[in-house]
Design an enzyme around this catalytic site. Structure first.
Site, PDB file in Angstrom:
ATOM      1  N   CYS A  63       4.658  42.623  12.640  1.00 43.71           N
ATOM      2  CA  CYS A  63       5.953  42.268  12.082  1.00 43.71           C
ATOM      3  C   CYS A  63       6.060  40.746  12.034  1.00 43.71           C
ATOM      4  O   CYS A  63       5.668  40.076  12.992  1.00 43.71           O
ATOM      5  CB  CYS A  63       7.061  42.863  12.956  1.00 43.71           C
ATOM      6  SG  CYS A  63       8.716  42.475  12.403  1.00 43.71           S
ATOM      7  N   HIS A  99       9.321  50.960   7.971  1.00 42.51           N
ATOM      8  CA  HIS A  99       9.383  49.786   8.854  1.00 42.51           C
ATOM      9  C   HIS A  99      10.533  48.870   8.422  1.00 42.51           C
ATOM     10  O   HIS A  99      11.323  48.415   9.244  1.00 42.51           O
ATOM     11  CB  HIS A  99       8.035  49.056   8.791  1.00 42.51           C
ATOM     12  CG  HIS A  99       7.958  47.801   9.605  1.00 42.51           C
ATOM     13  ND1 HIS A  99       7.149  47.677  10.705  1.00 42.51           N
ATOM     14  CD2 HIS A  99       8.579  46.601   9.470  1.00 42.51           C
ATOM     15  CE1 HIS A  99       7.277  46.457  11.208  1.00 42.51           C
ATOM     16  NE2 HIS A  99       8.140  45.780  10.473  1.00 42.51           N
ATOM     17  N   GLU A 100      10.633  48.617   7.098  1.00 43.62           N
ATOM     18  CA  GLU A 100      11.672  47.701   6.604  1.00 43.62           C
ATOM     19  C   GLU A 100      13.071  48.311   6.723  1.00 43.62           C
ATOM     20  O   GLU A 100      14.024  47.618   7.086  1.00 43.62           O
ATOM     21  CB  GLU A 100      11.378  47.272   5.161  1.00 43.62           C
ATOM     22  CG  GLU A 100      10.065  46.518   4.982  1.00 43.62           C
ATOM     23  CD  GLU A 100       9.834  45.380   5.970  1.00 43.62           C
ATOM     24  OE1 GLU A 100      10.805  44.712   6.370  1.00 43.62           O
ATOM     25  OE2 GLU A 100       8.679  45.158   6.363  1.00 43.62           O
ATOM     26  N   HIS A 147      14.463  47.896  10.065  1.00 40.70           N
ATOM     27  CA  HIS A 147      15.076  46.583  10.300  1.00 40.70           C
ATOM     28  C   HIS A 147      16.562  46.594   9.924  1.00 40.70           C
ATOM     29  O   HIS A 147      17.368  45.913  10.550  1.00 40.70           O
ATOM     30  CB  HIS A 147      14.373  45.490   9.489  1.00 40.70           C
ATOM     31  CG  HIS A 147      13.162  44.936  10.155  1.00 40.70           C
ATOM     32  ND1 HIS A 147      13.183  44.369  11.420  1.00 40.70           N
ATOM     33  CD2 HIS A 147      11.875  44.836   9.738  1.00 40.70           C
ATOM     34  CE1 HIS A 147      11.964  43.967  11.736  1.00 40.70           C
ATOM     35  NE2 HIS A 147      11.154  44.245  10.742  1.00 40.70           N
TER      36      HIS A 147
END
Length: 184
Positions: A110, A153-154, A157
């Protein structure tokens, strides 16, 4: 252009917030932020530009990583078949996913996490995501493999979740049930 100095690091409180929906149609400021996210990811993958501007290579970036707590992500990644998946998205949302899981055999990294955190990160093998593009078009993306991992993953966030939250602290490389590894 976004630089490494603009990317906030692990421990910054914004990374743990649930980002706000972007009001649509998007404002010029929000469009510029989203364009900048995509521009960073593309530039960071170009060895000459990355070296010249001191960029760490990345394949995805979310607005919270530049201290903007809004639901915007950019992805620029090639899948296992060599097909490019390049997206700049407002308000992405996973609407369905496979039962089967997958994970990157070398673990995930990351841009907001400077150290390497070893371990398997379980992800859905396939996801369907709805979002709005920079041009204001509503899209439905069906992704699998690496692009599916990157978008998960994004989107994490945007929900204040870091990839290492999924790693089994006691057994980071314990095989994941019903999962197929992807070599990266």
């Amino acid at each position: 252009m976004i630089t490494m100095e603009d990317i906030i690091r692990d421990g910054h409180p914004t990374l743990r917030l649930i980002a706000k929906e972007v009001p649509l149609p998007a404002s010029d400021e929000d469009k510029k932020t989203l364009k900048d996210l995509l521009e960073y990811v593309k530039a960071s993958q170009n060895p000459e530009i990355a070296k010249e501007k001191g960029l760490r290579p990345g394949i995805g970036l979310a607005a919270p990583q530049i201290n903007v707590s809004k639901r915007m992500i950019a992805i620029h990644v090639t899948d296992e078949k060599g097909q490019l998946h390049s997206y700049a998205l407002f308000n992405p949302k996973i609407i369905s996913h496979s039962v089967e899981k997958t994970y990157l055999s070398n673990g995930e990294g990351c841009l907001s996490v400077d150290e390497s955190i070893p371990g398997y990160v379980p992800r859905y093998k396939r996801v369907t995501v709805t979002a709005t593009t920079l041009e204001g078009e509503e899209v439905k993306l069906r992704l699998k493999g690496i692009p599916a991992i990157v978008i998960q993953h994004e989107i994490d966030h945007l929900n204040g979740i870091m990839f290492y939250d999924y790693i089994d602290k006691q057994h980071p490389f314990k095989p994941i049930e019903n999962a197929e590894p992807i070599n990266n």
